[in-house]
Motif scaffolding. Structure first.
Motif, PDB file in Angstrom:
ATOM      1  N   ARG A  21      21.966   5.226  48.230  1.00 16.55           N
ATOM      2  CA  ARG A  21      22.315   4.434  47.047  1.00 16.55           C
ATOM      3  C   ARG A  21      23.187   5.352  46.191  1.00 16.55           C
ATOM      4  O   ARG A  21      22.756   6.401  45.742  1.00 16.55           O
ATOM      5  CB  ARG A  21      21.051   4.032  46.299  1.00 16.55           C
ATOM      6  CG  ARG A  21      21.293   3.008  45.211  1.00 16.55           C
ATOM      7  CD  ARG A  21      19.992   2.551  44.590  1.00 16.55           C
ATOM      8  NE  ARG A  21      19.133   1.873  45.547  1.00 16.55           N
ATOM      9  CZ  ARG A  21      17.848   1.567  45.299  1.00 16.55           C
ATOM     10  NH1 ARG A  21      17.286   1.917  44.154  1.00 16.55           N
ATOM     11  NH2 ARG A  21      17.124   0.942  46.209  1.00 16.55           N
ATOM     12  N   VAL A  32      21.997   9.060  44.985  1.00 20.36           N
ATOM     13  CA  VAL A  32      20.791   9.297  44.172  1.00 20.36           C
ATOM     14  C   VAL A  32      19.556   9.303  45.082  1.00 20.36           C
ATOM     15  O   VAL A  32      18.577   9.981  44.809  1.00 20.36           O
ATOM     16  CB  VAL A  32      20.666   8.281  43.021  1.00 20.36           C
ATOM     17  CG1 VAL A  32      20.422   6.881  43.525  1.00 20.36           C
ATOM     18  CG2 VAL A  32      19.575   8.694  42.033  1.00 20.36           C
ATOM     19  N   GLN A  33      19.630   8.533  46.164  1.00 24.96           N
ATOM     20  CA  GLN A  33      18.556   8.562  47.154  1.00 24.96           C
ATOM     21  C   GLN A  33      19.070   7.990  48.458  1.00 24.96           C
ATOM     22  O   GLN A  33      20.079   7.289  48.492  1.00 24.96           O
ATOM     23  CB  GLN A  33      17.341   7.768  46.686  1.00 24.96           C
ATOM     24  CG  GLN A  33      17.628   6.275  46.512  1.00 24.96           C
ATOM     25  CD  GLN A  33      16.363   5.470  46.264  1.00 24.96           C
ATOM     26  OE1 GLN A  33      15.830   5.488  45.173  1.00 24.96           O
ATOM     27  NE2 GLN A  33      15.892   4.775  47.287  1.00 24.96           N
ATOM     28  N   ASP A  36      14.773   6.930  52.633  1.00 27.33           N
ATOM     29  CA  ASP A  36      13.381   7.361  52.429  1.00 27.33           C
ATOM     30  C   ASP A  36      12.904   7.140  51.001  1.00 27.33           C
ATOM     31  O   ASP A  36      11.712   6.937  50.778  1.00 27.33           O
ATOM     32  CB  ASP A  36      13.237   8.858  52.758  1.00 27.33           C
ATOM     33  CG  ASP A  36      13.149   9.118  54.251  1.00 27.33           C
ATOM     34  OD1 ASP A  36      12.934   8.150  55.012  1.00 27.33           O
ATOM     35  OD2 ASP A  36      13.293  10.289  54.657  1.00 27.33           O
ATOM     36  N   GLY A  37      13.791   7.212  50.033  1.00 29.23           N
ATOM     37  CA  GLY A  37      13.402   7.092  48.630  1.00 29.23           C
ATOM     38  C   GLY A  37      12.999   8.438  48.039  1.00 29.23           C
ATOM     39  O   GLY A  37      12.698   9.396  48.760  1.00 29.23           O
ATOM     40  N   VAL A  38      12.989   8.473  46.698  1.00 28.63           N
ATOM     41  CA  VAL A  38      12.818   9.738  45.973  1.00 28.63           C
ATOM     42  C   VAL A  38      11.511  10.448  46.327  1.00 28.63           C
ATOM     43  O   VAL A  38      11.489  11.656  46.557  1.00 28.63           O
ATOM     44  CB  VAL A  38      12.879   9.489  44.449  1.00 28.63           C
ATOM     45  CG1 VAL A  38      12.634  10.783  43.677  1.00 28.63           C
ATOM     46  CG2 VAL A  38      14.235   8.910  44.053  1.00 28.63           C
ATOM     47  N   LEU A  39      10.424   9.687  46.357  1.00 31.21           N
ATOM     48  CA  LEU A  39       9.102  10.299  46.577  1.00 31.21           C
ATOM     49  C   LEU A  39       9.028  11.015  47.932  1.00 31.21           C
ATOM     50  O   LEU A  39       8.639  12.183  48.015  1.00 31.21           O
ATOM     51  CB  LEU A  39       8.041   9.196  46.494  1.00 31.21           C
ATOM     52  CG  LEU A  39       6.622   9.586  46.143  1.00 31.21           C
ATOM     53  CD1 LEU A  39       6.546  10.235  44.770  1.00 31.21           C
ATOM     54  CD2 LEU A  39       5.723   8.346  46.176  1.00 31.21           C
ATOM     55  N   LYS A  40       9.421  10.328  48.982  1.00 35.01           N
ATOM     56  CA  LYS A  40       9.353  10.920  50.330  1.00 35.01           C
ATOM     57  C   LYS A  40      10.356  12.062  50.471  1.00 35.01           C
ATOM     58  O   LYS A  40      10.067  13.076  51.110  1.00 35.01           O
ATOM     59  CB  LYS A  40       9.625   9.856  51.398  1.00 35.01           C
ATOM     60  CG  LYS A  40       8.487   8.879  51.610  1.00 35.01           C
ATOM     61  CD  LYS A  40       8.662   8.132  52.942  1.00 35.01           C
ATOM     62  CE  LYS A  40       7.631   7.033  53.097  1.00 35.01           C
ATOM     63  NZ  LYS A  40       7.915   5.865  52.216  1.00 35.01           N
ATOM     64  N   PHE A 318       7.419  11.746  36.655  1.00 32.87           N
ATOM     65  CA  PHE A 318       6.229  11.843  37.487  1.00 32.87           C
ATOM     66  C   PHE A 318       6.442  12.963  38.494  1.00 32.87           C
ATOM     67  O   PHE A 318       7.499  13.065  39.106  1.00 32.87           O
ATOM     68  CB  PHE A 318       6.031  10.500  38.208  1.00 32.87           C
ATOM     69  CG  PHE A 318       4.809  10.454  39.076  1.00 32.87           C
ATOM     70  CD1 PHE A 318       3.554  10.209  38.538  1.00 32.87           C
ATOM     71  CD2 PHE A 318       4.917  10.639  40.450  1.00 32.87           C
ATOM     72  CE1 PHE A 318       2.429  10.151  39.352  1.00 32.87           C
ATOM     73  CE2 PHE A 318       3.798  10.575  41.268  1.00 32.87           C
ATOM     74  CZ  PHE A 318       2.552  10.331  40.714  1.00 32.87           C
ATOM     75  N   PRO A 320       5.847  14.247  41.964  1.00 26.45           N
ATOM     76  CA  PRO A 320       5.343  13.792  43.266  1.00 26.45           C
ATOM     77  C   PRO A 320       4.372  14.788  43.906  1.00 26.45           C
ATOM     78  O   PRO A 320       3.419  14.386  44.561  1.00 26.45           O
ATOM     79  CB  PRO A 320       6.620  13.663  44.110  1.00 26.45           C
ATOM     80  CG  PRO A 320       7.697  13.380  43.104  1.00 26.45           C
ATOM     81  CD  PRO A 320       7.314  14.240  41.922  1.00 26.45           C
TER      82      PRO A 320
ATOM     83  N   GLY B  30      12.055   1.398  44.033  1.00 26.51           N
ATOM     84  CA  GLY B  30      11.554   2.518  44.820  1.00 26.51           C
ATOM     85  C   GLY B  30      10.070   2.702  44.560  1.00 26.51           C
ATOM     86  O   GLY B  30       9.398   1.797  44.045  1.00 26.51           O
ATOM     87  N   ASP B  31       9.566   3.889  44.878  1.00 30.54           N
ATOM     88  CA  ASP B  31       8.125   4.124  44.800  1.00 30.54           C
ATOM     89  C   ASP B  31       7.612   4.000  43.373  1.00 30.54           C
ATOM     90  O   ASP B  31       7.986   4.771  42.501  1.00 30.54           O
ATOM     91  CB  ASP B  31       7.802   5.511  45.333  1.00 30.54           C
ATOM     92  CG  ASP B  31       8.261   5.683  46.763  1.00 30.54           C
ATOM     93  OD1 ASP B  31       7.667   5.047  47.636  1.00 30.54           O
ATOM     94  OD2 ASP B  31       9.222   6.441  46.997  1.00 30.54           O
ATOM     95  N   VAL B  33       5.102   4.580  40.519  1.00 25.02           N
ATOM     96  CA  VAL B  33       4.123   5.643  40.258  1.00 25.02           C
ATOM     97  C   VAL B  33       3.253   5.356  39.035  1.00 25.02           C
ATOM     98  O   VAL B  33       2.262   6.041  38.803  1.00 25.02           O
ATOM     99  CB  VAL B  33       4.810   7.012  40.078  1.00 25.02           C
ATOM    100  CG1 VAL B  33       5.535   7.428  41.365  1.00 25.02           C
ATOM    101  CG2 VAL B  33       5.798   6.999  38.908  1.00 25.02           C
ATOM    102  N   SER B  55       9.095   4.114  38.229  1.00 22.38           N
ATOM    103  CA  SER B  55       9.302   4.846  39.477  1.00 22.38           C
ATOM    104  C   SER B  55       9.392   6.333  39.130  1.00 22.38           C
ATOM    105  O   SER B  55       9.263   6.706  37.966  1.00 22.38           O
ATOM    106  CB  SER B  55      10.600   4.380  40.141  1.00 22.38           C
ATOM    107  OG  SER B  55      11.703   4.772  39.347  1.00 22.38           O
ATOM    108  N   VAL B  56       9.613   7.181  40.133  1.00 26.02           N
ATOM    109  CA  VAL B  56       9.786   8.605  39.841  1.00 26.02           C
ATOM    110  C   VAL B  56      10.930   8.774  38.844  1.00 26.02           C
ATOM    111  O   VAL B  56      10.855   9.558  37.910  1.00 26.02           O
ATOM    112  CB  VAL B  56      10.082   9.407  41.139  1.00 26.02           C
ATOM    113  CG1 VAL B  56      10.313  10.876  40.813  1.00 26.02           C
ATOM    114  CG2 VAL B  56       8.936   9.267  42.126  1.00 26.02           C
ATOM    115  N   LYS B  57      11.990   7.980  39.032  1.00 25.81           N
ATOM    116  CA  LYS B  57      13.217   8.148  38.261  1.00 25.81           C
ATOM    117  C   LYS B  57      13.171   7.564  36.861  1.00 25.81           C
ATOM    118  O   LYS B  57      13.668   8.167  35.933  1.00 25.81           O
ATOM    119  CB  LYS B  57      14.399   7.481  38.995  1.00 25.81           C
ATOM    120  CG  LYS B  57      14.888   8.184  40.216  1.00 25.81           C
ATOM    121  CD  LYS B  57      16.288   7.717  40.592  1.00 25.81           C
ATOM    122  CE  LYS B  57      16.390   6.236  40.834  1.00 25.81           C
ATOM    123  NZ  LYS B  57      15.763   5.807  42.094  1.00 25.81           N
TER     124      LYS B  57
END
Lengths: 369, 121
Positions: A21, A32-33, A36-40, A318, A320, B30-31, B33, B55-57
């Motif tokens: 993305r 930006v990701q 898999d996405g940011v967390l993974k 957050f 991770p 996305g994820d 949280v 999300s994380v972002k």
């Protein structure tokens, strides 16, 4: 800025192919990701090896009769004492001791000083350096070079397959060497808190090298989203958020960038302010916060136990790796000790927050090889 | 089930609307949280903030598709925010709202209209 005017790195096509993305960042279209996405992506980097395209950053050689001593006029670092093969983190200071940008400067060889600055700041940085050091150094920008970072506990074993000499580098060592069949500049450094490397290569070879590294199953591409959460856990400041032209290195907790020699000589921009701050005249100090409840993000107010506003969050999100929200922000020195109970105001509500030591997640730099 | 252009979904049982975010929205975020759900008894107005999903972002507002009074919030999301990604249009619901005007529900997009809307994005 419209899509059409955004610059592209030499790895742009690879990002699209990998399902990235893309977002505008520092005038570039950047990933930006990925899928898999940011967390993974974040957790993959902490456990394996992540590959980042950071070609938007500004690379340059500072050349001249004595570029090392000249560079001391715009930074508080000991560059005269910088030995070949070493790299230093430093800050470009304005006359008031505020940070114009933070940067890496090293001696991969005997060809002057190799510097890497933030993408969003690079035009101004080189303008400032040129204005301040005119006649002393020539700035040769390396706009035809790409920059990638390979970060994580498996980065060293992956890179050893392609650049055996790079494996001999310790943290903050740098070398100009042959790797991947090209002239590379490799340093053992990064922006994640993990072991890893930053690899500068000719732009035309970047795509092949990127794909070569990704062919290793230990390596996955990582976007700017995880780059941000990784650096936050590592307690590393981000220019434009935790650092700006009003913030001094002492306020920011970057006192290590003001070398002993320079402190004694007081010969850097903003020395009077920074000397006073070192002597205790400090009005704000960067701290790490463990936040309870919702993530407290940039701009959220920090209050003391009685509810009086005492500071502001400069980066937050957050974590991770830890599974709870963390943040960086400024508070008065009296409230900066680890263990101090504070509040953060999120959407109008006060939430508990505690000052904690940074890094939030321990650094795993390899200081001896 | 009905949908909004802000990617909320609503299902109606009598005068109780269950509200969540669509699979498309969950994928874009996305994820997840952290989720902040509304307090029971709160009056909500269509188009205004009902919940916050993070999300994380970044943090994103979830808007109330319909006006009414919050009867129940999905407090399970506090411990398991990832449910929003795993089952956005089922267990990942945010709140149940007692609505005053069922005709407003009919005015929202149905699945076919929402899918057509997604095609335009």
């Amino acid at each position: 800025m419209s899509e059409e005017t955004l610059k592209k790195t030499p790895l742009h096509a690879a990002h699209l192919e990998a399902g990235a993305r893309m977002v505008p960042f520092a005038g570039y279209s950047m990933p930006v990701q990925y899928r898999d996405g940011v967390l993974k992506e974040h957790l993959w980097t902490r456990e394996n090896a992540g590959l980042f395209d950071v070609s938007h950053m500004g690379q340059a050689r500072l050349r001249g009769v004595s570029p090392l001593s000249a560079f001391e006029e715009v930074t508080p670092g000991d560059f005269i004492g910088l030995k070949p093969g070493k790299q230093r983190y430093s800050v470009l200071l304005n006359k008031k001791g505020g940070i114009i940008d933070d940067l890496m400067a090293g001696r991969p060889d005997d060809d002057g000083l190799f510097v890497v600055v933030n993408g969003a700041c690079k035009e101004n940085d080189f303008k400032v350096i040129d204005a301040e050091l005119a006649g002393q150094v020539r700035i040769d920008r390396l706009e035809d070079r790409a920059l990638m970072a390979l970060q994580g506990p498996k980065a060293a074993e992956v890179l050893a397959n392609h650049a055996p000499d790079a494996a001999k580098l310790a943290f903050m060592e740098t070398a100009a060497l042959q790797a991947f069949g090209v002239d590379a500049i490799i340093s053992r450094s990064g922006y994640t808190g993990e072991d890893g490397y930053e690899i500068s290569v000719p732009g035309e070879a970047a795509l092949r090298i990127w794909n070569t590294l990704l062919a290793d199953e230990r390596v996955r591409p990582i976007g700017l989203g995880a780059r941000d959460s990784l650096r936050l856990e590592a307690g590393l400041p981000l220019y434009g958020h935790d650092l700006d032209e009003t913030v001094s290195p002492i306020e920011a907790g970057l006192g290590f960038a003001v070398s002993k020699k320079r402190r004694d000589a007081r010969d850097f921009p903003g020395a009077s302010r920074i000397t006073a701050e070192l002597a205790g005249e400090l009005t704000r100090k960067a701290v790490g916060l463990k936040v309870e409840g919702a993530p407290a993000r940039e701009g959220a107010e920090i209050a003391d136990a009685e509810g009086a506003v005492v500071g502001v969050i400069t980066s937050g999100g957050f974590s991770p790796s830890l599974g709870y929200p963390i943040a960086l922000g400024f508070v008065p020195p009296a409230l900066a000790a680890a263990g101090t109970e504070l509040k953060v105001i999120v959407r109008g509500r006060a939430q508990a927050a505690q000052v904690v030591a940074t890094p939030f997640v321990p650094h795993r730099y390899v200081r001896k090889v | 089930m009905r949908f909004t252009k802000d990617h909320e979904w609503v299902s109606l049982d009598g005068d109780v609307a269950t509200i969540g975010i669509t699979a498309y929205a969950a994928e874009q975020l996305g994820d997840v949280v952290f989720v902040e759900t509304p307090e029971v008894g709160k009056s909500v107005t269509a188009g205004e903030g009902l919940a916050v999903v993070e999300s994380v972002k970044a943090a994103s507002d979830v808007y109330a598709p319909l006006s009414g009074e919050v009867l129940e919030a999905n407090t399970a999301l506090a411990e398991a925010p990832e449910t929003v990604n795993q089952a956005p249009e089922a267990e990942g619901w945010f709140a149940k709202v007692k609505i005053a005007d069922a005709s407003a529900y009919e005015a929202l997009m149905d699945r076919a209209a929402y899918d057509a809307f997604l095609e335009t994005l």
